[in-house]
Design an enzyme around this catalytic site. Structure first.
Site, PDB file in Angstrom:
ATOM      1  N   TYR A  63      20.917  58.076  54.156  1.00  0.00           N
ATOM      2  CA  TYR A  63      21.931  57.572  53.235  1.00  0.00           C
ATOM      3  C   TYR A  63      21.267  56.917  52.325  1.00  0.00           C
ATOM      4  CZ  TYR A  63      25.970  55.023  51.383  1.00  0.00           C
ATOM      5  OH  TYR A  63      26.894  54.523  50.539  1.00  0.00           O
ATOM      6  N   SER A 106      26.093  56.610  44.421  1.00  0.00           N
ATOM      7  CA  SER A 106      27.182  57.049  45.095  1.00  0.00           C
ATOM      8  C   SER A 106      27.395  58.689  44.551  1.00  0.00           C
ATOM      9  CB  SER A 106      28.372  56.413  45.023  1.00  0.00           C
ATOM     10  OG  SER A 106      28.412  55.254  45.790  1.00  0.00           O
ATOM     11  N   LYS A 135      26.891  61.360  46.836  1.00  0.00           N
ATOM     12  CA  LYS A 135      27.705  61.710  48.033  1.00  0.00           C
ATOM     13  C   LYS A 135      28.545  63.166  47.646  1.00  0.00           C
ATOM     14  CE  LYS A 135      28.743  56.848  48.755  1.00  0.00           C
ATOM     15  NZ  LYS A 135      29.671  55.841  48.446  1.00  0.00           N
ATOM     16  N   VAL A 155      27.258  52.819  41.321  1.00  0.00           N
ATOM     17  CA  VAL A 155      27.058  51.798  40.764  1.00  0.00           C
ATOM     18  C   VAL A 155      25.801  51.488  39.855  1.00  0.00           C
ATOM     19  CG1 VAL A 155      28.276  50.582  42.795  1.00  0.00           C
ATOM     20  CG2 VAL A 155      25.906  50.919  43.010  1.00  0.00           C
TER      21      VAL A 155
END
Lengths: 317, 317, 317, 317
Positions: free
Chosen positions: A201, A76, A79, A271
């Site tokens: 993604y 993440s 992002k 994570v």
């Protein structure tokens, strides 16, 4: 509580190598306490004993300790890159499709999405990052290559790749993300084909980088939008400030409030066990330790950053 | 976008009186757009044309513009004082009874309270502030006098009072707050009698202060916990940092994310139209304009602070 | 209020043709008030002036009025057939994967699904019907043909078909259902491929039947599980009772409580404007009128059934 | 599965004493499994070995078994009486202040109340029963005496009283109910003083009755609104039907769907361990066993009613 340097301390006077070394020693006892993410096999195999940390100064110096040049899955953390790129594509129009508020719920919650007509709370929860991915999927002919180009330039490391095995594994276990995209599409908040959005993604979530890469690559956010290595003005100062604000309020899942309370830096976690923080006008700092706490943030990584701000007094507050 | 001063600007070089004057002019067109809080009669009568702003520097200088010495009802801004006092009473034990995360819901929501066993999300939503009031009710023989003493010392203004008419009006229209206290008591998260908790709470919400008072009284949060006027170390630096963090993530109701995004300062607002912000190591800044936006924050006040950070580049990011 | 026949009335003494005729007249003024479902084009074209009603008695008599032999899209009414079949496949094991409680939320809500680990509240909300479809997809070699065989036998009408155009349209506009299946699969509550589950589901939702078909086909639920036409014991009496109970508590979306309150019969509705009710030990009754109320049930259909129970006193209460 | 009597059985042919005796024996092994309600001391003391059951026929016969004449605290069963009385006071206007839908959440949830502007989902959740109590508090000069008169007349037992100790205990532990009343008052859905509403509510919840009382007292709901003993037409047939419908969809807390599924009778339960069911046109049936299941319904009581409908085939479905 340690007595941090007074407000008048000059950054130049800190002995950063010694501070990183001290933190490295202190976190050893915590490395075993977290749980390695096991929702995809490729992540579950990383040994919990790993720990790395890197501090990239605005002047170009990079201090590291431990496994700071081991590549790992940034998940993440990516992002932040995708948000930066999407803002460059469509500017403030992004905020019609995605909010800027903490979610107050777990990072892949569908509840608020349903109550709020398919508009995700912020670009760092999965739903929001999938809207961002949709922007990239629509805007770029080859959005995956564009992401690679962006990240390599920011980090000054041309060997950065997306791990195909992790990506495949994410897709296979990604029914919840597929649910999110379908659901937002039912609210007309997704333009591209569902599989294209997921492809973009999962590609950026599967990027492999190391601590030194990560710290260097976030320097533009500490430097009013300007990348140090490439001298490129990635974004304008206002936008850099705003991405920092978003990281502080929304960057560490459900623990953003607590993270701000303890660490006091804009930061984004993944994570895979990585966390990158920004010290505006001073430096970017990254840490990696695969064991996660109950909120999905690196347990020892959080402790390390907390210690860093205690030892140096460097926080935004 | 205005070009803010570069990172190397010295605070001493700003022309703050001119900046405040400019903002004062710019906000005039917005004063009429908000809605004055009307849930209690005493608040509904304040004219929307009011606007004041004050900037209190660490060196003791205070700059003001407009109605900066008109007293008004500080309402939820008082939650910062009560939190500071409760932390002094019971320290980190407070965090067993109250969280530190943004709520993601409206400021008097019972939903999360029910899901989370009567533990409020943070001390700035009503439920959390009522737990804080319960701490004060239990700890002090005369908690209302203790609050007055604290606030007067912080602001250096002995004429500060709680408005009995506003307080009475709050109590009469306060069924939702009574519901919150009863509800938390059913989870054993309230120790004192329900009416005592509400009495302490309504007393501090009904405090009347003006912009100059407010800015001066928040200086300890910009000054590593030390009050300028009284030279008192109100709290230690770590705690000051943490209260700032809480203000940034939770201080402006549901709009905290957006407020951080636009303004980028720790701040606390009240439905009386006041907002106070902290510029760590530099100053405290307050603004007052009674017209509220849809989230319950002063509409012109938010614009004024946004302009201030744009014009000066002073933000935590 | 009309005076219904006394409790001692014999069903044989009712003049059902006259009662249906009276209702047909009374509902005319309401036909225009509802809104035709427009989420798929094929449904949006049906004229609101349509109204049909059929009453199938246990003794084999069928009374009809209006457009009772016009075929229409039965939509969610088909969930009763699929539930019956799935119970035949795996029996009470179904209840490990699906609850039996009213949902209290809109019929395709993801909220409860998230809170309750991917176990839908009941088999008549979309999520539950998709679990049921998953059972059929897994159990039958050709689940769509099996459904056709079942429905044709129950209705005694071999011309019943699934409308391919409606099915295609449902699939194209079915991102929310796709989201549900992916989401439940992330909780391991779906075994088959996502597209196979949706294929079975859209096929039975797109079945075209008419009022007389529907009433006849539900007789097994009024007759302790035994089909009248085929003499087949479709399910045992206990299971028939239980499906009736589920229809009463969950059969009409969010309006089940209100529907029980007004009509007092186990019933299942569809957004095509059909409703079928069961009068245990007496009859099955169906009605069709395309205009829907705000809860998604046929507006005039609900009024017609309400009138029927008022005029006859036939309800389960 | 037992083979119930066929549909053509005459009620006169059942051997009810033998059936009750059989059930009494069968439930013995289950009496110990439930948990006695312990939220108020007075309830916690009742021994789990207690079990009583009563069947009151329309013709006046009453069959009992076990501790059917032991008085116990009827708790929420009283909500049926208060609803009946409130409907008599203000008729359908009640439904502007209270819905008729299952709640889908626990029986004292504030969540839906907040989302739905202070309008409770139905009159059997606590919030709804408190609105009903508010109606009685406003309408009657002495609402508690009016309730006693009503209940004594329905049961034909003038010795029925409200237990003052239980009532006091409820009030002392009733912060959640106080929260509900304050909260609804903040939405203007409560007219009387908060303490008056709670006084009426706790009074009827604390009524002490026994199984034979309860079964007799519910006969008006099985008899089209007419009380057998007093020959009084308590309510009209339509209203009796509707109260039965509400009991079936909302009468047993979160387990209403499951209860309808297994038992198939309109019923109302209380945390004192009582349950009363209605067999329209035939009888009323009550059971008492203090051990509760996880949903707050009598565990052995639910099993007993399930067995009764299996053995007799008497259910509304």
């Amino acid at each position: 509580m340690d007595t941090p340097p007074t407000n008048d301390s000059k950054v130049e006077e800190y002995d950063f190598p010694a501070i990183l070394e001290q933190i490295h020693e202190e976190v050893q006892e915590h490395l075993d306490k977290g749980e390695v993410a096991d929702y995809i096999p490729a992540l579950a195999e990383v040994p919990k004993s790993k720990f790395g940390m890197a501090l990239a100064m605005l002047d170009g110096d990079v201090y590291t300790v431990g496994d700071a040049e081991d590549y790992f899955s940034i998940q993440s953390i990516s992002k932040v890159y995708s948000l930066t790129m999407a803002l460059d594509c469509i500017g403030a129009d992004l905020w019609k499709r995605c909010g800027r508020e903490p979610s107050g719920n777990s990072f892949n919650s569908l509840v608020q999405l349903e109550h709020e007509n398919g508009i995700p709370r912020n670009p760092f929860i999965n739903a929001g990052a999938l809207v961002v991915a949709d922007v990239l999927a629509k805007h770029f002919d080859d959005p995956k290559q564009a992401m690679l180009d962006f990240v390599r330039a920011r980090a000054g490391d041309d060997s950065i790749e997306s791990d195909p095995e992790v990506k495949k594994s994410e897709a296979e276990h990604g029914h919840r993300n597929a649910a999110l995209v379908h659901f937002m599409r039912s609210f007309d908040n997704i333009d591209s084909a569902v599989e294209d959005v997921l492809d973009v993604y999962y590609h950026h979530c599967s990027l492999r980088m190391h601590c030194a890469d990560l710290a260097r690559s976030f320097l533009y956010l500490a430097n009013r939008g300007q990348c140090r290595h490439s001298d490129c003005q990635v974004i304008n100062p206002e936008r850099a400030k705003r991405i920092n604000a978003l990281m502080l309020t929304c960057g560490t899942y459900d623990a953003a409030g607590d993270f701000a309370f303890h660490v006091g830096l804009p930061a984004k976690s993944g994570v895979g066990g990585g966390i990158v923080g920004v010290i505006p006008h001073v430096a970017a700092i990254s840490v990696w330790s695969p064991g996660l706490d109950s909120k999905g943030n690196s347990l020892a990584g959080g402790i390390a950053l907390d210690r860093f701000t205690q030892l140096t007094g460097l926080s935004v507050f």
